[in-house]
Motif scaffolding. Sequence first.
Motif, PDB file in Angstrom:
ATOM      1  N   GLN A   1      33.930  65.840  82.144  1.00 41.43           N
ATOM      2  CA  GLN A   1      34.609  67.072  81.523  1.00 41.43           C
ATOM      3  C   GLN A   1      33.738  68.205  81.517  1.00 41.43           C
ATOM      4  O   GLN A   1      33.122  69.003  80.677  1.00 41.43           O
ATOM      5  CB  GLN A   1      34.787  66.957  80.105  1.00 41.43           C
TER       6      GLN A   1
ATOM      7  N   GLN B   1      38.528  72.040  79.772  1.00 40.47           N
ATOM      8  CA  GLN B   1      39.335  71.311  80.335  1.00 40.47           C
ATOM      9  C   GLN B   1      39.048  70.040  79.848  1.00 40.47           C
ATOM     10  O   GLN B   1      38.256  69.431  78.764  1.00 40.47           O
ATOM     11  CB  GLN B   1      38.617  70.886  81.829  1.00 40.47           C
ATOM     12  N   GLY B   2      40.042  69.409  80.658  1.00 38.98           N
ATOM     13  CA  GLY B   2      40.407  67.766  79.627  1.00 38.98           C
ATOM     14  C   GLY B   2      39.454  67.051  80.824  1.00 38.98           C
ATOM     15  O   GLY B   2      38.749  67.184  81.819  1.00 38.98           O
ATOM     16  N   PRO B   3      39.495  65.570  79.788  1.00 37.14           N
ATOM     17  CA  PRO B   3      38.335  64.637  81.099  1.00 37.14           C
ATOM     18  C   PRO B   3      38.662  64.010  82.082  1.00 37.14           C
ATOM     19  O   PRO B   3      40.530  64.008  82.505  1.00 37.14           O
ATOM     20  CB  PRO B   3      38.520  63.745  79.895  1.00 37.14           C
TER      21      PRO B   3
ATOM     22  N   PHE C   1      39.309  61.651  85.408  1.00 37.52           N
ATOM     23  CA  PHE C   1      38.904  60.045  85.600  1.00 37.52           C
ATOM     24  C   PHE C   1      37.399  59.898  86.643  1.00 37.52           C
ATOM     25  O   PHE C   1      37.683  60.331  87.957  1.00 37.52           O
ATOM     26  CB  PHE C   1      39.519  59.374  85.723  1.00 37.52           C
TER      27      PHE C   1
ATOM     28  N   GLN D   1      38.685  50.862  89.294  1.00 36.49           N
ATOM     29  CA  GLN D   1      39.432  52.011  89.938  1.00 36.49           C
ATOM     30  C   GLN D   1      38.058  52.700  89.695  1.00 36.49           C
ATOM     31  O   GLN D   1      37.688  53.127  89.877  1.00 36.49           O
ATOM     32  CB  GLN D   1      40.211  51.888  88.708  1.00 36.49           C
ATOM     33  N   ARG D   2      38.565  54.381  90.889  1.00 37.04           N
ATOM     34  CA  ARG D   2      38.387  55.210  91.290  1.00 37.04           C
ATOM     35  C   ARG D   2      39.040  56.347  90.954  1.00 37.04           C
ATOM     36  O   ARG D   2      40.164  56.657  91.433  1.00 37.04           O
ATOM     37  CB  ARG D   2      37.285  55.484  92.311  1.00 37.04           C
ATOM     38  N   GLY D   3      38.476  57.683  90.955  1.00 37.85           N
ATOM     39  CA  GLY D   3      39.545  58.309  90.578  1.00 37.85           C
ATOM     40  C   GLY D   3      39.089  59.783  91.644  1.00 37.85           C
ATOM     41  O   GLY D   3      38.837  59.201  92.356  1.00 37.85           O
TER      42      GLY D   3
ATOM     43  N   LEU E   1      31.622  61.960  80.023  1.00 34.71           N
ATOM     44  CA  LEU E   1      32.186  60.783  78.409  1.00 34.71           C
ATOM     45  C   LEU E   1      31.862  59.396  79.212  1.00 34.71           C
ATOM     46  O   LEU E   1      32.858  58.979  80.228  1.00 34.71           O
ATOM     47  CB  LEU E   1      33.126  60.923  78.205  1.00 34.71           C
TER      48      LEU E   1
ATOM     49  N   THR F   1      45.102  49.041  80.595  1.00 36.86           N
ATOM     50  CA  THR F   1      44.753  50.883  79.482  1.00 36.86           C
ATOM     51  C   THR F   1      45.903  50.293  78.625  1.00 36.86           C
ATOM     52  O   THR F   1      46.807  50.192  77.531  1.00 36.86           O
ATOM     53  CB  THR F   1      44.956  51.357  79.891  1.00 36.86           C
TER      54      THR F   1
END
Lengths: 113, 110
Positions: A37, A41-43, A45, A56-58, A90, A99
């Motif tokens: 983050q 800004q927003g988090p 992933f 999973q990967r961003g 985070l 999820t």
Amino acid sequence: DAGVTQSPTHLIKTRGQQVTLRCSPKSGHDTVSWYQQALGQGPQFIFQYYEEEERQRGNFPDRFSGHQFPNYSSELNVNALLLGDSALYLCASSLGLITGELFFGEGSRLTVL
Amino acid sequence: GQQVMQIPQYQHVQEGEDFTTYCNSSTTLSNIQWYKQRPGGHPVFLIQLVKSGEVKKQKRLTFQFGEAKKNSSLHITATQTTDVGTYFCAGCASNYQLIWGAGTKLIIKP
């Protein structure tokens, strides 16, 4: 009942160095997700670990890697640090891969000089 | 790629006024979650919406999930100083990955 704990809370590194951040999930949780983050800004992933595997990967480069241990705790490693890696990192824990509610730690504030 | 747009970026209100934030997804979502992050804090889960057209209330907070499961809103009635923070929506895509909005910062005017 311990919540999600992260360490260290703050750290300062220089460009090109490497950093390891640690996370212990909430008791009973088996899934750990990492987010970056930036200020205001927003988090974003980074990746998710379940059963000691990255599931999973961003959209993050290979400089970002991780690990999950048999006790479900996790590490985030960042190599060859760039100024743009400065952010709050985070860790969020949850139960299972489907999820659901995420429980976040307080975060690790990384400053790259 | 999949995106979740959240507006407005900021909202200044007088204490007692209402507040609303909106999220729109480029694709159909399996569910949507809402989080609140206080200044200097970490995101805290508020609620998850799963069903098309779902409306849920938590005291002064009302959450809606659109019929097409592409949009959602959070409405706070009669804001209080304790409501200050940034509100994020996070949409769950078909691959179970959460796509986060950029957040709406609620600011209470003095």
